[in-house]
Design a protein around this motif. Structure first.
Motif, PDB file in Angstrom:
ATOM      1  N   THR A 135     -94.169 -23.193  12.392  1.00  0.00           N
ATOM      2  CA  THR A 135     -93.771 -22.063  13.324  1.00  0.00           C
ATOM      3  C   THR A 135     -92.715 -21.213  12.328  1.00  0.00           C
ATOM      4  O   THR A 135     -92.866 -20.279  12.332  1.00  0.00           O
ATOM      5  N   SER A 136     -91.864 -21.986  11.789  1.00  0.00           N
ATOM      6  CA  SER A 136     -90.863 -21.339  10.866  1.00  0.00           C
ATOM      7  C   SER A 136     -91.549 -20.825   9.924  1.00  0.00           C
ATOM      8  O   SER A 136     -91.150 -19.682   9.609  1.00  0.00           O
ATOM      9  N   ASN A 139     -93.212 -17.428  11.274  1.00  0.00           N
ATOM     10  CA  ASN A 139     -92.494 -16.511  11.540  1.00  0.00           C
ATOM     11  C   ASN A 139     -92.061 -15.675  10.162  1.00  0.00           C
ATOM     12  O   ASN A 139     -91.861 -14.540  10.415  1.00  0.00           O
ATOM     13  N   TYR A 140     -91.866 -16.529   9.063  1.00  0.00           N
ATOM     14  CA  TYR A 140     -91.644 -15.795   7.913  1.00  0.00           C
ATOM     15  C   TYR A 140     -92.661 -14.981   7.406  1.00  0.00           C
ATOM     16  O   TYR A 140     -92.479 -13.668   7.135  1.00  0.00           O
ATOM     17  N   HIS A 142     -94.967 -13.833   9.279  1.00  0.00           N
ATOM     18  CA  HIS A 142     -95.264 -12.415   9.978  1.00  0.00           C
ATOM     19  C   HIS A 142     -94.028 -11.183   9.880  1.00  0.00           C
ATOM     20  O   HIS A 142     -94.249 -10.197   9.939  1.00  0.00           O
ATOM     21  N   SER A 143     -92.799 -11.905   9.453  1.00  0.00           N
ATOM     22  CA  SER A 143     -91.898 -10.940   9.227  1.00  0.00           C
ATOM     23  C   SER A 143     -92.091 -10.145   7.975  1.00  0.00           C
ATOM     24  O   SER A 143     -91.197  -9.028   7.725  1.00  0.00           O
ATOM     25  N   SER A 203    -100.510 -12.220  16.570  1.00  0.00           N
ATOM     26  CA  SER A 203    -100.950 -13.505  17.406  1.00  0.00           C
ATOM     27  C   SER A 203    -102.107 -14.332  17.352  1.00  0.00           C
ATOM     28  O   SER A 203    -102.099 -15.100  17.936  1.00  0.00           O
ATOM     29  N   SER A 269     -94.561 -15.568  21.127  1.00  0.00           N
ATOM     30  CA  SER A 269     -94.457 -15.226  19.528  1.00  0.00           C
ATOM     31  C   SER A 269     -93.831 -16.529  18.851  1.00  0.00           C
ATOM     32  O   SER A 269     -93.365 -17.451  19.443  1.00  0.00           O
ATOM     33  N   THR A 270     -93.694 -16.425  17.855  1.00  0.00           N
ATOM     34  CA  THR A 270     -93.085 -17.304  16.800  1.00  0.00           C
ATOM     35  C   THR A 270     -91.681 -17.446  17.167  1.00  0.00           C
ATOM     36  O   THR A 270     -91.011 -18.584  17.224  1.00  0.00           O
ATOM     37  N   GLU A 271     -90.952 -16.437  17.512  1.00  0.00           N
ATOM     38  CA  GLU A 271     -89.392 -16.513  17.594  1.00  0.00           C
ATOM     39  C   GLU A 271     -89.355 -17.413  19.102  1.00  0.00           C
ATOM     40  O   GLU A 271     -88.518 -18.058  19.395  1.00  0.00           O
ATOM     41  N   LEU A 274     -89.896 -20.960  18.569  1.00  0.00           N
ATOM     42  CA  LEU A 274     -88.684 -21.711  17.908  1.00  0.00           C
ATOM     43  C   LEU A 274     -87.749 -21.796  18.789  1.00  0.00           C
ATOM     44  O   LEU A 274     -86.973 -22.859  18.865  1.00  0.00           O
TER      45      LEU A 274
END
Length: 284
Positions: A135-136, A139-140, A142-143, A203, A269-271, A274
């Motif tokens: 997930t981390s 998240n990166y 997707h950012s 997503s 969401s990824t956030e 986490l």
């Protein structure tokens, strides 16, 4: 990534020698993997002695095939943007008269799929550690506005010590340039909106990650899909829903259900993953 940019990138790194057992500053050893367009060989830096995974892609396998060329260009473009401890790192890239070479992080391990085949299913605590890292990494990505489009256990490598790496960026894409997206990815991991050709958002990767989580903690696909199923059958199975086993914790079931929301706009969401209560219970 345009073909002009693709050619420019490699023009800057042209290497004259194309010896079978050496390229640039790397000696090439045994084959450690095979892909759609070539092989991956164990490379050793001639000065530092550091190992690397060297992806050898014969030009003849991609330059005359538009789809293959675009996939390779996407992979190179995505890897150049990535800098995260759980994403395979592109160290350098080279070109000879016959081949393209991508020098990647050497990961001494096997895929999560192979590991799961051996152990059948994981404890929630072990699965937490892997999902947290995956997930981390997502998240990166997707950012950075990148969509992986092929998140699955086969594309996640587990290193001794418990560190995981997301690999294979051949289908990844910068969503800023995503127009009229084609259906792509691994069918049993595809989000329902992709199966219906209703467009794609970040997503879609969350859905695939939810399938990974369910596989890890139950040993089974949540919708009991088969690679033999056609797209209509896959979507019908999703609509029928799934029942998660009672041996899973309430927090784990809640997270899986939120990751596998059929409506992509209601998907977690990824956030949020986490920060979810299930991941807060990681025990080292």
């Amino acid at each position: 990534m345009s073909l002009d940019l693709f050619e420019t990138v490699f023009k800057e790194t042209f290497v004259l020698n194309d010896k079978r057992k050496r390229v640039g500053n790397y000696s090439l050893g045994r084959v450690i993997g095979r892909g759609a367009f070539g092989t991956v060989r164990l490379g050793t830096h001639l000065l530092s002695g550091e190992n690397a995974a060297v992806k050898v892609v014969p030009k003849k396998s991609i330059l005359q095939k538009d789809k293959a060329r675009r996939r390779f260009a996407r992979e190179l473009h995505a890897l150049k943007q990535m800098d995260h401890p759980n994403i395979v790192c592109l160290k350098e890239w080279m070109e000879t008269e016959r081949n393209f070479y991508l020098v990647l992080t050497y990961i001494n391990g096997d895929t999560l799929k192979h590991y799961l085949n051996d152990v059948k299913r994981l404890s929630e605590n072990e699965a937490r550690r892997y999902i947290n890292q995956m997930t981390s990494a997502l998240n990166y990505m997707h950012s950075q506005n990148f969509l992986h489009r092929d998140i699955k256990l086969e594309n996640t490598v587990l290193q001794s010590g418990g560190k995981v790496f997301i690999v294979d960026f051949g289908l990844s894409v910068d969503v800023s340039f995503l127009e009229n997206p084609n259906m792509c990815g691994s069918p049993t991991y595809m989000a329902p909106e992709i199966l219906l050709k209703h467009g794609i958002t970040l997503s879609a990767d969350i859905w695939s990650l939810g399938i990974c989580l369910c596989y890890l903690v139950t040993g089974c696909h949540p919708y009991h899909m088969s690679f033999k199923d056609n797209y209509a059958t896959l979507y019908f199975k999703i609509l029928q829903g799934s029942t998660l086993p009672n041996f899973l914790s309430e927090e784990c079931r809640d997270l899986i259900q939120r990751m596998l929301s059929v409506d992509p706009y209601n998907r977690i969401s990824t956030e949020e993953i986490l920060a979810h209560a299930w991941l807060e219970r990681i025990i080292s």
